[in-house]
Design a protein around this motif. Structure first.
Motif, PDB file in Angstrom:
ATOM      1  N   GLU A   1       1.341  14.529  -6.715  1.00 34.33           N
ATOM      2  CA  GLU A   1       1.687  14.885  -8.097  1.00 34.33           C
ATOM      3  C   GLU A   1       3.095  14.415  -8.439  1.00 34.33           C
ATOM      4  OE1 GLU A   1       2.326  18.767 -11.019  1.00 34.33           O
ATOM      5  OE2 GLU A   1       1.484  19.052  -9.008  1.00 34.33           O
ATOM      6  N   GLN A   2       4.037  14.638  -7.522  1.00 36.41           N
ATOM      7  CA  GLN A   2       5.419  14.251  -7.809  1.00 36.41           C
ATOM      8  C   GLN A   2       5.557  12.741  -7.918  1.00 36.41           C
ATOM      9  OE1 GLN A   2       7.841  16.690  -8.447  1.00 36.41           O
ATOM     10  NE2 GLN A   2       8.729  14.856  -9.372  1.00 36.41           N
ATOM     11  N   GLU A   3       4.872  12.007  -7.054  1.00 38.06           N
ATOM     12  CA  GLU A   3       4.931  10.544  -7.117  1.00 38.06           C
ATOM     13  C   GLU A   3       4.370  10.040  -8.447  1.00 38.06           C
ATOM     14  OE1 GLU A   3       4.520   9.391  -2.363  1.00 38.06           O
ATOM     15  OE2 GLU A   3       2.714   9.667  -3.604  1.00 38.06           O
ATOM     16  N   ALA A   4       3.266  10.635  -8.889  1.00 43.53           N
ATOM     17  CA  ALA A   4       2.655  10.216 -10.154  1.00 43.53           C
ATOM     18  C   ALA A   4       3.586  10.518 -11.325  1.00 43.53           C
ATOM     19  CB  ALA A   4       1.320  10.912 -10.346  1.00 43.53           C
ATOM     20  N   ARG A   5       4.164  11.713 -11.329  1.00 48.76           N
ATOM     21  CA  ARG A   5       5.070  12.085 -12.416  1.00 48.76           C
ATOM     22  C   ARG A   5       6.324  11.213 -12.406  1.00 48.76           C
ATOM     23  NH1 ARG A   5       3.576  16.613 -15.096  1.00 48.76           N
ATOM     24  NH2 ARG A   5       1.985  17.938 -14.122  1.00 48.76           N
ATOM     25  N   ASP A   6       6.866  10.952 -11.236  1.00 46.94           N
ATOM     26  CA  ASP A   6       8.068  10.118 -11.146  1.00 46.94           C
ATOM     27  C   ASP A   6       7.806   8.701 -11.637  1.00 46.94           C
ATOM     28  OD1 ASP A   6       9.485  12.245 -10.118  1.00 46.94           O
ATOM     29  OD2 ASP A   6       9.412  11.553  -8.033  1.00 46.94           O
ATOM     30  N   GLN A   7       6.604   8.179 -11.329  1.00 49.60           N
ATOM     31  CA  GLN A   7       6.271   6.830 -11.768  1.00 49.60           C
ATOM     32  C   GLN A   7       6.266   6.742 -13.295  1.00 49.60           C
ATOM     33  OE1 GLN A   7       4.477   3.111 -10.223  1.00 49.60           O
ATOM     34  NE2 GLN A   7       6.423   3.788 -10.992  1.00 49.60           N
ATOM     35  N   PHE A   8       5.683   7.729 -13.931  1.00 47.05           N
ATOM     36  CA  PHE A   8       5.647   7.731 -15.396  1.00 47.05           C
ATOM     37  C   PHE A   8       7.007   8.053 -15.996  1.00 47.05           C
ATOM     38  CE2 PHE A   8       1.265   7.092 -14.988  1.00 47.05           C
ATOM     39  CZ  PHE A   8       0.732   6.789 -16.235  1.00 47.05           C
ATOM     40  N   GLU A   9       7.775   8.919 -15.351  1.00 52.14           N
ATOM     41  CA  GLU A   9       9.112   9.230 -15.859  1.00 52.14           C
ATOM     42  C   GLU A   9       9.959   7.963 -15.950  1.00 52.14           C
ATOM     43  OE1 GLU A   9      10.589  11.823 -17.095  1.00 52.14           O
ATOM     44  OE2 GLU A   9       9.096  13.372 -16.739  1.00 52.14           O
ATOM     45  N   ALA A  10       9.921   7.145 -14.902  1.00 50.30           N
ATOM     46  CA  ALA A  10      10.750   5.935 -14.877  1.00 50.30           C
ATOM     47  C   ALA A  10      10.185   4.833 -15.763  1.00 50.30           C
ATOM     48  CB  ALA A  10      10.894   5.432 -13.444  1.00 50.30           C
TER      49      ALA A  10
ATOM     50  N   ILE B   1      -5.387  -3.644 -10.583  1.00 52.43           N
ATOM     51  CA  ILE B   1      -5.877  -3.931  -9.242  1.00 52.43           C
ATOM     52  C   ILE B   1      -5.801  -2.648  -8.402  1.00 52.43           C
ATOM     53  CG2 ILE B   1      -5.152  -6.347  -9.368  1.00 52.43           C
ATOM     54  CD1 ILE B   1      -2.818  -5.634  -7.497  1.00 52.43           C
ATOM     55  N   PRO B   2      -6.574  -2.581  -7.301  1.00 51.00           N
ATOM     56  CA  PRO B   2      -6.528  -1.385  -6.449  1.00 51.00           C
ATOM     57  C   PRO B   2      -5.167  -1.218  -5.773  1.00 51.00           C
ATOM     58  CG  PRO B   2      -8.445  -2.770  -5.934  1.00 51.00           C
ATOM     59  CD  PRO B   2      -7.547  -3.570  -6.822  1.00 51.00           C
ATOM     60  N   ASN B   3      -4.887   0.006  -5.376  1.00 54.44           N
ATOM     61  CA  ASN B   3      -3.700   0.379  -4.604  1.00 54.44           C
ATOM     62  C   ASN B   3      -2.414   0.376  -5.412  1.00 54.44           C
ATOM     63  OD1 ASN B   3      -3.050   1.319  -1.885  1.00 54.44           O
ATOM     64  ND2 ASN B   3      -1.708  -0.452  -1.756  1.00 54.44           N
ATOM     65  N   LEU B   4      -2.529   0.106  -6.697  1.00 56.66           N
ATOM     66  CA  LEU B   4      -1.370   0.180  -7.595  1.00 56.66           C
ATOM     67  C   LEU B   4      -1.778   0.887  -8.890  1.00 56.66           C
ATOM     68  CD1 LEU B   4       0.216  -3.333  -7.015  1.00 56.66           C
ATOM     69  CD2 LEU B   4       1.491  -1.192  -6.878  1.00 56.66           C
ATOM     70  N   GLY B   5      -2.722   1.796  -8.786  1.00 59.35           N
ATOM     71  CA  GLY B   5      -3.306   2.403  -9.974  1.00 59.35           C
ATOM     72  C   GLY B   5      -2.324   3.103 -10.879  1.00 59.35           C
ATOM     73  N   LEU B   6      -1.395   3.871 -10.305  1.00 57.99           N
ATOM     74  CA  LEU B   6      -0.425   4.591 -11.145  1.00 57.99           C
ATOM     75  C   LEU B   6       0.575   3.631 -11.766  1.00 57.99           C
ATOM     76  CD1 LEU B   6      -0.499   7.664 -11.626  1.00 57.99           C
ATOM     77  CD2 LEU B   6      -1.748   6.996  -9.581  1.00 57.99           C
ATOM     78  N   TYR B   7       0.951   2.597 -11.032  1.00 57.15           N
ATOM     79  CA  TYR B   7       1.825   1.575 -11.609  1.00 57.15           C
ATOM     80  C   TYR B   7       1.099   0.848 -12.737  1.00 57.15           C
ATOM     81  CZ  TYR B   7       4.569  -2.677 -12.159  1.00 57.15           C
ATOM     82  OH  TYR B   7       5.295  -3.714 -12.699  1.00 57.15           O
TER      83      TYR B   7
END
Length: 271
Positions: free
Chosen positions: A97-106, A142-148
């Motif tokens: 959850e934190q990784e996903a939120r941090d990705q969108f925050e930045a 592409i796979p493995n970079l879904g949140l990015y």
């Protein structure tokens, strides 16, 4: 004509290369970074033409303060380049959850805050140019970079809407969409989720494909950015890299074909 350009994430990668390219030709540059000591050599070389400012783009208040300070310092803000961001490597299941939120925050909110801060100043000026560093993965995932992928798709949507909203004020918007380049984006700058063994085989395939890509030379992007900034009518979207357009052509061809195959069902669903 000399321009005043603010670049986020200017300490390394594209941001650093572009900042120096603008400085070399005589522009004023506001270079922002979390650690502005990394910009000392540019300050030593270019003196008053560069204004280094500390900025964490996830901090909305600080984003507005920095934009306003930059405008007050040079008296003008012609171009803002939203370059700050990073990649999160991991499958959808693996991302915390934190990784996903941090990705969108930045990547998303950081871009949004800086854009929101710049628009009123440019609207008052009656001109300006906001350049968003997206990615070819903002168009095709592409796979493995879904949140990015998702963060850049969000940047694409926000920026396309924004472009239509602010063009009447004389403000241009451009989405820059690089494909793979030899920067540290996939190295020290990246974040990796804790892996789940079930995805090891897929991950190996993805990494092999990435390693076999003909990565571009990041230094070669400087001329392209200069042309975009100097264009009388800059594009809403521009790829960086020679393999981007062929790949996206294939992706969109496949999408159109599938939509066409299911069109009878789609039409019937209209009622």
């Amino acid at each position: 004509m000399k321009k005043t350009i603010l670049i986020t994430g200017a300490s390394r990668g594209f941001g650093r290369i572009w900042a120096e390219a603008f400085l070399k030709r005589g522009d004023n540059v506001i270079a922002t970074a979390r650690n502005i000591e990394s910009l000392n050599d540019l300050v030593n070389s270019y003196g008053s033409s560069i204004l280094p400012l500390q900025l964490d783009v996830t901090n909305r208040t600080q984003s507005f303060e920095v934009i306003n300070k930059a405008h007050q310092h040079f008296g003008q803000l012609d171009v803002v380049i939203n370059n700050a961001g990073y990649g999160l490597f991991g499958t959808i299941e693996e991302a915390s959850e934190q990784e996903a939120r941090d990705q969108f925050e930045a990547n998303v909110f950081g871009t949004l805050w800086v854009s929101q801060a710049a628009i009123p100043l440019m609207r008052t000026q009656g001109n300006g140019h906001i350049i968003q560093v997206s990615s070819v993965l903002g168009i095709a995932a592409i796979p493995n970079l879904g949140l990015y992928n998702a963060s850049k798709w969000a940047v694409e949507a926000i920026s396309e809407s924004m472009a239509a909203e602010i063009k009447g004020f004389g403000i241009h918007t451009t989405l820059v969409e690089p494909i793979g380049y030899s920067t540290d984006w996939a190295g020290p700058s990246a974040v990796h989720s804790t892996t789940i063994p079930a995805y090891d085989e897929l991950r190996a395939v993805v990494y092999e494909q990435l390693q076999n890509m003909p990565f571009g030379n990041p230094d070669a992007t400087a001329e392209a950015i200069l042309k975009v900034v100097d264009a009388e009518n800059p594009p809403l979207r521009i790829f960086l890299g020679k393999t981007a357009l062929p790949w996206v052509n294939q992706v969109y061809s496949d999408r159109l074909a599938q939509w066409g195959q299911w069109n009878d069902v789609s039409v019937a669903a209209h009622g």
